[in-house]
Motif scaffolding. Structure first.
Motif, short mmCIF file in Angstrom:
data_model
loop_
_atom_site.label_atom_id
_atom_site.label_comp_id
_atom_site.label_asym_id
_atom_site.label_seq_id
_atom_site.Cartn_x
_atom_site.Cartn_y
_atom_site.Cartn_z
N GLN A 1 0.82 -1.21 0.00
CA GLN A 1 0.00 0.00 0.00
C GLN A 1 0.85 1.25 0.00
O GLN A 1 0.52 2.25 -0.65
N ASP A 2 1.97 1.22 0.71
CA ASP A 2 2.89 2.37 0.71
C ASP A 2 3.44 2.60 -0.70
O ASP A 2 3.61 3.75 -1.13
N ARG B 1 0.69 4.20 -2.79
CA ARG B 1 0.50 5.61 -2.43
C ARG B 1 1.63 6.49 -2.93
O ARG B 1 1.43 7.67 -3.22
N SER B 2 2.83 5.91 -3.02
CA SER B 2 3.97 6.70 -3.50
C SER B 2 4.08 6.68 -5.02
O SER B 2 5.03 7.22 -5.57
N TRP B 3 3.14 6.05 -5.71
CA TRP B 3 3.11 5.94 -7.17
C TRP B 3 4.23 5.07 -7.73
O TRP B 3 4.44 5.03 -8.94
#
Length: 319
Positions: free
Chosen positions: A31-32, A35-37
């Motif tokens: 997920q990180d 979120r960071s693309w």
């Protein structure tokens, strides 16, 4: 709560593995990345790589397209590029997996939760592997439409085979990267280790064949050459090859294994031809360690052994 208390508190469960805990760490890690693309950036990269290569084949290889052989050409070209690019991406993905947490001190906070050290390491490995694998899959899936339209012939089996082997190859390098990251205290040292791995496999290991040949020509120690007969331009000629053990060492390289495993799942002529040429050196039958199935075991080896060593060592390091 002091750092020493947290560390002592996590020492008891450090020898156990909780699948739910591993899954939680892996999920957060993935997920990180989303979120960071990072995940989407890699997906776009693989999509662009495939589309650009397909466009080049379609534009410069009209004769090949007319013969319906463009899937072979595409897999051949792309596999040579991914053989270099995937390790770079995997090493960068695994660079800060554990070392970054240790350097910032957040590893102690993570371990204060119901996660053992093994849970964290395996979760990070699964999370980073998922980022690479799913971005590859998404990039290949989106590009498949363009590839099918631009090429004169599109072999789904070869295309999916390339994707599958590339994922296995990427996971092997991710395992190496995460394992090294867990053994270092800082991202600087981890980065140096990643660079060392790349140099080892793409400079040192790729030079072994030449180095062994030079030593054999000078009859140094046990580098004796072996003579064999082959056909060249309609005539039989006698040439020399290295001893079998030398080829065993050379083919432990994950990149070499990647190319050989592709022969298991694709019908690419250039890859098959190389296997046939290799077989001629050994009287028509390859030794077991040069056969395609053994190459798959080599990739499994580079996936399992580094993380096994890391699981043992990370459980005992001072955080």
């Amino acid at each position: 709560m002091s750092a020493e208390t947290v560390d002592r508190g996590t020492s008891a469960p450090s020898s156990s593995i909780n699948p739910e805990s591993v899954g939680a760490v892996a999920k957060k890690d993935f997920q990180d990345a989303v979120r960071s693309w990072l995940f989407w950036g890699l997906s776009v990269f693989f999509f662009t790589l495939l589309v650009a290569t397909t466009g080049a084949v379609a534009y410069f290889g009209e004769d090949l397209a007319a013969q319906g052989a463009t899937t072979d050409v595409l897999v051949g070209f792309v596999s040579e590029i991914t053989r270099l690019i995937i390790p770079l991406i995997a090493l960068v993905l695994g660079w800060k997996a554990i070392a970054g947490e240790r350097e910032s001190g957040s590893i102690k906070i993570l371990l204060s939760l119901p996660h053992s050290r093994k849970d964290v390491l395996l979760g990070k490995l699964i999370g980073r592997s998922a980022v690479l694998s799913l971005s590859l899959t998404l990039g290949f899936a989106l590009a498949a439409v363009v590839v099918a339209v631009l090429m004169g012939g599109f072999d789904v089996a070869d295309y999916v085979g390339l994707l599958g082997v590339s994922i296995v190859y990427g996971i092997a390098y991710t395992s190496i990267a995460v394992a090294l990251s867990s053994l270092t205290r800082s991202t600087t040292i981890a980065g140096a280790a990643m660079f060392g791995v790349f140099v080892l496999f793409y400079v040192v290991w790729n030079s072994l064949s030449t180095a062994f040949r030079l030593l054999a020509d000078r009859e140094v120690l046990f580098f004796d050459t072996v003579s064999y007969t082959t056909e060249f331009q309609g005539q039989e000629v006698t040439v020399e090859r290295l001893p079998e053990w030398a080829y065993f060492v050379i083919n432990l390289d994950p990149g070499e294994a990647y190319g050989r495993v592709l022969t298991l799942v694709t019908d690419v002529d250039t890859i098959q031809l190389q296997s046939e040429l290799d077989a001629q050196m050994f009287g028509g039958e390859l030794p077991f360690f040069l056969q395609d199935w053994f190459a798959l075991l080599i990739l499994v080896f580079w996936t399992v052994v580094p993380v096994a060593v890391a699981l043992y060592r990370f459980d005992r390091v001072d955080l």
